[in-house]
Design an enzyme around this catalytic site. Structure first.
Site, PDB file in Angstrom:
ATOM      1  CG  HIS A 306      -2.064   0.908   1.144  1.00  0.00           C
ATOM      2  ND1 HIS A 306      -1.973   2.251   1.367  1.00  0.00           N
ATOM      3  CD2 HIS A 306      -3.350   0.654   0.787  1.00  0.00           C
ATOM      4  CE1 HIS A 306      -3.172   2.797   1.183  1.00  0.00           C
ATOM      5  NE2 HIS A 306      -4.009   1.855   0.823  1.00  0.00           N
ATOM      6  CG  ASP A 363      -8.343  -4.166  -2.933  1.00  0.00           C
ATOM      7  OD1 ASP A 363      -7.583  -3.185  -2.843  1.00  0.00           O
ATOM      8  OD2 ASP A 363      -9.541  -4.089  -3.253  1.00  0.00           O
TER       9      ASP A 363
END
Ligand code: SDX
Length: 429
Positions: A306, A363
């Protein structure tokens, strides 16, 4: 600590103000940089650049903290209610009893689409990507509500929000029904937000889909955990488009397009593809992790890493627990969850991922929850858009309320040819 930054470059000596947020984040205010030095800052991807001040969401990527209007997201997991979180993000406080019930009633009223809009679905091929339909239909919605193009006060924002938040479900469900050649199911005003969406998705004219509490909570939680994430790619897109004073519908339609990308909202689809590939025996988890580390390979461990979180994404932890709860409740033993857990176990002990601070993100597990509910893979990013819509609206409205909202127009460093002359066609080599 100093409240100015000293810039020295050759004979340029400048002191730049430093601003500080309520969580002690600090930033060098470079709004006068070019005027006072002739230089610009250079930061492709904006990983080191703040585009605005915002009071909506706080993330601490090092500590894995995510708060909506100061409330840690973990506190929404107990009794997940997407509508009250949407209100909190957009209007700044949790709704009162009266505000909540009045807003929920308004969502029921606005769930239907104009029949003219409904016919537009027939113009798309059945194979059309649902994200293309979603973006197009959110824009088309503005054609049926010209009175909502210019929003001047919280009342008009609330009214438009009710329409967008309610109708995005109907648009999403109709895109799915169209892709399967199924009749559209009209919204049922007796049902709450999520059960009504699942009714429009899965009911048949002769057989109503009744959503039980665990599934309702799972979908509310998925939507809540996707509701906002400060200046991510799609929300920054909404702010960028909104900064030109484009209407809220057009700005959110642009957000859908940004979220479509596999590096952003499309990642949960890629996670499922990765898990399926391993499940089909084409590659083992260990081999896939090796591939994801190999610079010669384009493979990445999807759902990992991320731009901001250099620790666990707090959403991934909550979604991982919800995936286990939902699958054990439905009695489904999904081998893909076992594979996901194995990949997580391998990566968290692998120096490549540990050194680069690559952890599971939102996700990594969200797709497994949606799959357990029967949402097809090509609708995963549509679900992400439904969740992120309140965040887009909140940022658009926060920016519009901000008195010095300027049209966003970044600069660049030119690296093309220096001046040269036009050569007539006849004289070109
Ligand atoms: C979302 O911004 C938001 O807030 C987004 C989001 C939201 O709520 O809006 O949180 C939603 O977009 C989540 C992220 C979903 N995307 C994925 O899961 C795709 C896989 N992840 C990566 O593509 C990547 O991690 C990014 C794009 C998410 C972040 O990339 P960064 O921070 O720009 O890091 P990078 O690309 O510069 O990589 C740094 C290093 C590189 O290796 P080196 O050059 O140092 O050797 O880490 C490696 C990368 O190759 N790396 C990975 C990896 N992610 C980064 N290697 C293998 N697998 C990965 N997933």
């Amino acid at each position: 600590m100093s409240d100015t930054a000293k810039l020295t470059l050759g004979d340029i000596q400048q002191e730049l103000p430093v601003i500080e947020g309520t969580e002690c984040e600090r930033g060098i205010d470079i709004r006068q940089l070019r005027a006072r030095t002739g230089l610009i800052a250079y930061d492709p991807g904006y990983g080191n650049t703040g585009s605005c001040e915002s009071a909506i969401t706080y993330i601490d990527g090092e500590k894995g903290i995510l708060r909506y209007r100061g409330i840690p997201i973990e506190q929404f997991a107990e009794n997940p209610n997407f509508i009250e979180v949407a209100w909190l993000l957009i209007f700044g406080d949790l709704p009162s009893e009266e505000e909540y019930h009045s807003f929920a009633a308004e969502l029921k009223v606005h769930a239907n689409l104009d029949e003219g809009m409904k016919h537009q679905f027939e113009g798309f091929p059945r194979s059309a990507p649902p994200m293309a339909i979603l973006s197009a239909m959110i824009n088309a919605l503005s054609c049926f509500h010209p009175e909502l193009h210019e929003l001047e006060d919280a009342e008009s924002v609330r009214s438009t929000t009710a329409r967008l938040l309610s109708k995005i479900r109907t648009i999403a469900a109709y895109a799915y029904r169209h892709s399967r050649g199924l009749p559209y199911m009209y919204p049922d005003p007796k049902l709450r937000y999520v059960p009504n969406f699942l009714h429009m998705m899965f009911s048949r004219p002769y057989d109503e889909f009744l959503c039980d509490e665990t599934v309702r909570d799972a979908v509310n939680l998925v939507l809540i955990l996707h509701a906002d994430h400060e200046q991510n790619c799609s929300t920054s897109t909404v702010r960028m488009v909104g900064s030109s004073h484009a209407n809220l519908f057009a700005s959110c339609a642009a957000g859908v397009c940004a979220l479509w990308g596999p590096l952003h909202g499309g990642a949960n689809v890629e996670v499922l593809r990765m898990l399926e590939r391993i499940h089909q025996g084409k590659i083992t988890p260990e081999e896939y992790v090796r591939l994801a580390k190999d610079k010669e390979s384009s493979a990445r461990l999807m759902g990992f890493g991320h731009r901001v979180y250099k620790n666990f994404d707090p959403r991934a932890k909550i979604l991982g627990q919800m995936a286990e709860r939902l699958l054990s409740y439905t009695g489904k033993n999904d081998p893909l969850l076992d594979i996901a857990r194995r990949l997580e176990e391998i990566a968290l002990e692998d120096p490549y991922f540990v050194e680069r601070k690559l952890y599971p993100n939102v996700d990594f597990y969200s797709g497994l929850i949606l799959r357990a509910i029967g949402i097809p893979t090509n609708m995963f990013t549509v679900m992400f858009s439904m969740g992120r819509l309140p965040g887009w609206i909140a940022h658009w409205w926060e920016q519009r309320q901000n008195g010095d909202n300027k049209i966003m127009r970044p600069r660049q460093i030119y690296t093309g040819r220096n001046q040269n002359d036009y050569v007539p066609l006849a004289k070109r080599p």
